[in-house]
Scaffold this motif. Structure first.
Motif, PDB file in Angstrom:
ATOM      1  N   PRO A   1       1.190  -1.470  -0.449  1.00 31.58           N
ATOM      2  CA  PRO A   1      -0.275  -0.052  -0.023  1.00 31.58           C
ATOM      3  C   PRO A   1       1.434   1.486  -0.079  1.00 31.58           C
ATOM      4  CG  PRO A   1      -0.607  -1.511   1.426  1.00 31.58           C
ATOM      5  CD  PRO A   1       0.266  -2.584   0.404  1.00 31.58           C
ATOM      6  N   LYS A   2       1.389   1.499   0.773  1.00 29.10           N
ATOM      7  CA  LYS A   2       3.027   2.399   0.772  1.00 29.10           C
ATOM      8  C   LYS A   2       3.861   2.967  -0.395  1.00 29.10           C
ATOM      9  CE  LYS A   2       2.503   2.179   5.747  1.00 29.10           C
ATOM     10  NZ  LYS A   2       3.451   2.037   7.716  1.00 29.10           N
ATOM     11  N   GLN A   3       3.680   1.716  -0.986  1.00 30.93           N
ATOM     12  CA  GLN A   3       4.837   1.995  -2.193  1.00 30.93           C
ATOM     13  C   GLN A   3       4.915   0.497  -3.250  1.00 30.93           C
ATOM     14  OE1 GLN A   3       9.053   2.066  -0.605  1.00 30.93           O
ATOM     15  NE2 GLN A   3      10.031   2.727  -2.496  1.00 30.93           N
ATOM     16  N   PRO A   4       3.903   1.193  -4.122  1.00 34.62           N
ATOM     17  CA  PRO A   4       3.650   0.125  -5.115  1.00 34.62           C
ATOM     18  C   PRO A   4       5.594  -0.470  -5.546  1.00 34.62           C
ATOM     19  CG  PRO A   4       2.613   2.163  -5.676  1.00 34.62           C
ATOM     20  CD  PRO A   4       3.647   2.678  -4.307  1.00 34.62           C
ATOM     21  N   VAL A   5       5.171  -2.034  -5.819  1.00 33.72           N
ATOM     22  CA  VAL A   5       6.358  -2.334  -6.164  1.00 33.72           C
ATOM     23  C   VAL A   5       7.277  -2.084  -7.511  1.00 33.72           C
ATOM     24  CG1 VAL A   5       6.088  -4.680  -4.985  1.00 33.72           C
ATOM     25  CG2 VAL A   5       5.114  -4.156  -7.619  1.00 33.72           C
ATOM     26  N   PHE A   6       6.327  -1.764  -8.794  1.00 36.27           N
ATOM     27  CA  PHE A   6       6.655  -1.039  -9.731  1.00 36.27           C
ATOM     28  C   PHE A   6       7.357   0.447  -9.535  1.00 36.27           C
ATOM     29  CE2 PHE A   6       2.276  -0.244  -9.710  1.00 36.27           C
ATOM     30  CZ  PHE A   6       2.346   1.111  -9.965  1.00 36.27           C
ATOM     31  N   ALA A   7       7.774   0.726  -8.374  1.00 37.20           N
ATOM     32  CA  ALA A   7       7.956   2.354  -8.574  1.00 37.20           C
ATOM     33  C   ALA A   7       9.648   2.486  -7.896  1.00 37.20           C
ATOM     34  CB  ALA A   7       7.035   2.822  -7.016  1.00 37.20           C
ATOM     35  N   TYR A   8       9.984   1.641  -7.933  1.00 35.35           N
ATOM     36  CA  TYR A   8      11.682   1.315  -7.796  1.00 35.35           C
ATOM     37  C   TYR A   8      12.234  -0.363  -8.531  1.00 35.35           C
ATOM     38  CZ  TYR A   8      11.009  -1.786  -2.785  1.00 35.35           C
ATOM     39  OH  TYR A   8      10.499  -1.739  -2.151  1.00 35.35           O
ATOM     40  N   GLN A   9      13.299   0.085  -8.806  1.00 30.94           N
ATOM     41  CA  GLN A   9      13.928  -1.706  -9.186  1.00 30.94           C
ATOM     42  C   GLN A   9      14.915  -1.724  -8.374  1.00 30.94           C
ATOM     43  OE1 GLN A   9      11.946  -3.578 -12.290  1.00 30.94           O
ATOM     44  NE2 GLN A   9      14.238  -3.954 -12.921  1.00 30.94           N
ATOM     45  N   ILE A  10      15.107  -2.950  -8.053  1.00 29.09           N
ATOM     46  CA  ILE A  10      16.453  -2.692  -7.399  1.00 29.09           C
ATOM     47  C   ILE A  10      17.257  -4.375  -7.957  1.00 29.09           C
ATOM     48  CG2 ILE A  10      18.521  -3.556  -5.431  1.00 29.09           C
ATOM     49  CD1 ILE A  10      15.421  -2.678  -3.171  1.00 29.09           C
ATOM     50  N   GLU A  11      18.472  -3.248  -9.420  1.00 31.15           N
ATOM     51  CA  GLU A  11      18.772  -4.669  -9.828  1.00 31.15           C
ATOM     52  C   GLU A  11      19.783  -5.336  -9.420  1.00 31.15           C
ATOM     53  OE1 GLU A  11      18.414  -4.659 -12.796  1.00 31.15           O
ATOM     54  OE2 GLU A  11      16.393  -2.955 -12.871  1.00 31.15           O
ATOM     55  N   ALA A  12      19.933  -5.833 -10.152  1.00 29.35           N
ATOM     56  CA  ALA A  12      21.173  -7.635  -9.818  1.00 29.35           C
ATOM     57  C   ALA A  12      22.523  -7.225 -10.015  1.00 29.35           C
ATOM     58  CB  ALA A  12      20.763  -8.846  -9.931  1.00 29.35           C
ATOM     59  N   GLY A  13      23.580  -7.645  -9.076  1.00 31.24           N
ATOM     60  CA  GLY A  13      24.986  -7.269  -9.506  1.00 31.24           C
ATOM     61  C   GLY A  13      25.015  -7.601 -11.345  1.00 31.24           C
ATOM     62  N   THR A  14      26.281  -7.644 -11.132  1.00 31.36           N
ATOM     63  CA  THR A  14      27.070  -7.721 -13.036  1.00 31.36           C
ATOM     64  C   THR A  14      28.472  -8.321 -12.761  1.00 31.36           C
ATOM     65  OG1 THR A  14      27.008  -7.151 -14.849  1.00 31.36           O
ATOM     66  CG2 THR A  14      27.570  -5.485 -13.403  1.00 31.36           C
ATOM     67  N   THR A  15      29.069  -8.640 -14.369  1.00 32.89           N
ATOM     68  CA  THR A  15      29.979  -9.259 -14.503  1.00 32.89           C
ATOM     69  C   THR A  15      31.238  -8.354 -13.793  1.00 32.89           C
ATOM     70  OG1 THR A  15      29.286 -10.968 -15.729  1.00 32.89           O
ATOM     71  CG2 THR A  15      31.702 -10.047 -16.194  1.00 32.89           C
ATOM     72  N   GLY A  16      32.021  -7.929 -13.349  1.00 25.93           N
ATOM     73  CA  GLY A  16      32.680  -6.903 -13.067  1.00 25.93           C
ATOM     74  C   GLY A  16      34.165  -7.145 -12.213  1.00 25.93           C
ATOM     75  N   ALA A  17      34.791  -6.044 -12.299  1.00 33.30           N
ATOM     76  CA  ALA A  17      36.412  -6.602 -10.981  1.00 33.30           C
ATOM     77  C   ALA A  17      37.200  -5.239 -11.466  1.00 33.30           C
ATOM     78  CB  ALA A  17      36.626  -7.451 -11.443  1.00 33.30           C
ATOM     79  N   ARG A  18      38.209  -5.210 -10.031  1.00 36.70           N
ATOM     80  CA  ARG A  18      39.422  -4.168 -10.344  1.00 36.70           C
ATOM     81  C   ARG A  18      40.820  -5.145 -10.321  1.00 36.70           C
ATOM     82  NH1 ARG A  18      38.493   0.604  -6.894  1.00 36.70           N
ATOM     83  NH2 ARG A  18      37.128   0.980  -8.256  1.00 36.70           N
ATOM     84  N   LEU A  19      41.690  -5.181 -11.329  1.00 33.37           N
ATOM     85  CA  LEU A  19      42.592  -5.959 -11.331  1.00 33.37           C
ATOM     86  C   LEU A  19      43.711  -4.887 -11.058  1.00 33.37           C
ATOM     87  CD1 LEU A  19      44.672  -8.278 -11.833  1.00 33.37           C
ATOM     88  CD2 LEU A  19      44.320  -7.295 -14.720  1.00 33.37           C
ATOM     89  N   THR A  20      44.891  -5.335  -9.793  1.00 34.10           N
ATOM     90  CA  THR A  20      45.292  -4.349  -9.291  1.00 34.10           C
ATOM     91  C   THR A  20      46.991  -4.754  -9.237  1.00 34.10           C
ATOM     92  OG1 THR A  20      44.212  -3.290  -7.431  1.00 34.10           O
ATOM     93  CG2 THR A  20      46.650  -3.586  -7.676  1.00 34.10           C
ATOM     94  N   LEU A  21      48.004  -4.030 -10.574  1.00 36.01           N
ATOM     95  CA  LEU A  21      49.010  -4.954 -11.169  1.00 36.01           C
ATOM     96  C   LEU A  21      49.773  -5.646  -9.989  1.00 36.01           C
ATOM     97  CD1 LEU A  21      49.346  -3.656 -14.488  1.00 36.01           C
ATOM     98  CD2 LEU A  21      47.999  -5.900 -13.714  1.00 36.01           C
ATOM     99  N   ALA A  22      50.757  -5.470 -10.302  1.00 37.57           N
ATOM    100  CA  ALA A  22      52.299  -5.521  -9.323  1.00 37.57           C
ATOM    101  C   ALA A  22      52.753  -4.420  -9.341  1.00 37.57           C
ATOM    102  CB  ALA A  22      53.507  -7.023  -9.612  1.00 37.57           C
TER     103      ALA A  22
END
Length: 396
Positions: free
Chosen positions: A120-141
């Protein structure tokens, strides 16, 4: 059922979009509405929902619906005596379009009304929390960092000659004309809402879950193949009897020859779990060794510094690798902590009882988080509200 003129107007524009008879002004109004109601627009324009709209429309009297439509839209229907063939066609198309409008309006009303009933207070389609995705941070030597995004492709050569190749599958380290010098170590980190895969120079595959970090040599040298992990990863270790594979965490180390297993070692969690799917591993906590085989798990209690071996349902602990979340009678605090790593959400427990609530579920990891929140809301013992992007959770 009475629908507001606002809903009729939206439905009329939607019908015009369907029939490709819309004006430029209607297109602008639709685009504005779509930006504010993205999920709802997707639901309505999904042809699979057509049957749902039909079922809703069949609940109402079509003739009465036509009259309501005429009254709301102030449509003047031409008499049959003054109609020629062209006018007849216009009347037919207009009535056909109107019926379509009413049908869509009913569907629109259905979605709006249903979401109000569920939340009642907030329709389910008013916001959407998206799932994660492919990605990373590579730190070289040398300290340089490279942010890797989904489907990014590049190739570079390390100073010792090892080739680093990225594609849609992840990073692949390939030993090629490697110079005989000291080991060069890189670090790959997944941030909140990220997962990534890399293939080490020996052929070992490592699947990193969210908020995880792996320190590894670009080319293995020496008697052992040693890597360091913080977070969670699934390993498919390449066999090499002469060079055991060792994963070190802050609390334990795991030694293998060639096997597949899951290691969860988040520094902010109270336990470290090693779950084996194939082969055999040896877990060492600095004082004692524990050997486990397929279907077994070692749980290391950090505070007590104890290790316990037990038979487990392996699939439950490998579910994240298969795109699932599987929770079996787990503390809600632990569940939310795990979900927050993937969905990048903030939450706060309003009382201690809520933290210890037990929940169970099997969910799609790559769907948005909304179904999970809806599932929790259906539990009469749990209360969840959302304000300024934070979920507030309490026990009823």
């Amino acid at each position: 059922m009475s629908l507001s003129k606002k809903h009729f107007k939206i439905a009329e524009i939607l019908a015009a979009i369907f029939m490709n008879t819309h004006s430029g002004e209607e297109r602008e109004k639709y685009e504005l509405w779509e930006r504010e109601n993205g999920r709802l627009a997707k639901e309505i324009f999904n042809r699979e929902n057509y049957d749902e709209f039909v079922r809703v429309a069949e609940r109402f009297d079509c003739q009465e619906g036509w009259q309501v439509f005429v009254e709301n839209r102030k449509i003047k229907v031409l008499s049959g005596e003054k109609q020629g063939g062209r006018v007849n066609r216009f009347k037919f198309v207009s009535r056909y379009a109107a019926v379509g409008i009413i049908l869509i309006a009913c569907g629109l009303f259905f979605w709006l009304n249903r979401s109000r009933e569920e939340e009642p207070k907030q329709p389910v389609f008013a916001y959407q929390i998206e799932a994660g995705t492919t990605g990373a941070r590579l730190t070289l030597a040398d300290g340089k960092t490279v942010d890797i995004v989904k489907d990014q492709t590049f190739m570079m050569k390390e100073t010792d000659g090892t080739l680093l190749v990225t594609d849609s599958m992840g990073i692949d380290y390939v030993a090629h004309d490697v110079k005989d010098e000291e080991e060069i170590r890189n670090t790959i980190s997944t941030l909140t809402g990220m997962e990534y895969t890399l293939t080490l120079s020996d052929g070992t595959k490592v699947y990193l879950n969210a908020e995880s970090k792996l320190c590894f040599p670009v080319c293995f040298k020496g008697a052992q193949r040693v890597v360091e992990l913080s977070g969670e990863a699934y390993f498919e270790v390449a066999e090499d009897a002469a060079h055991p594979f060792v994963i070190k965490t802050r609390d334990i180390s795991v030694k293998v020859l060639g096997t597949s297993f899951n290691l969860r070692a988040y520094e902010d969690e109270e336990v470290v779990t090693t779950t084996l799917t194939a082969g055999k591993v040896q877990v060492f906590d600095g004082r004692q060794f524990k050997d486990i085989v397929h279907g077994e798990q070692v749980v290391y209690e950090k505070a007590a510094r104890t290790m316990e071996v037990s038979k487990v349902e392996v699939g439950r602990y490998m579910a994240w690798r298969e795109g699932k979340f599987v929770f079996r009678n787990e503390r809600l605090e632990d569940v939310m902590k795990y979900l927050a790593r993937w969905y990048n959400v903030r939450y706060e427990f309003m009382n201690e009882d809520a933290k210890n609530m037990r929940v169970g579920a099997k969910l799609n990891r790559y769907n948005n988080m909304n179904p999970i929140i809806e599932m929790l809301k259906k539990n009469p013992s749990i209360s969840i509200s959302r304000k300024d992007g934070v979920f507030y959770i309490s026990s009823e």
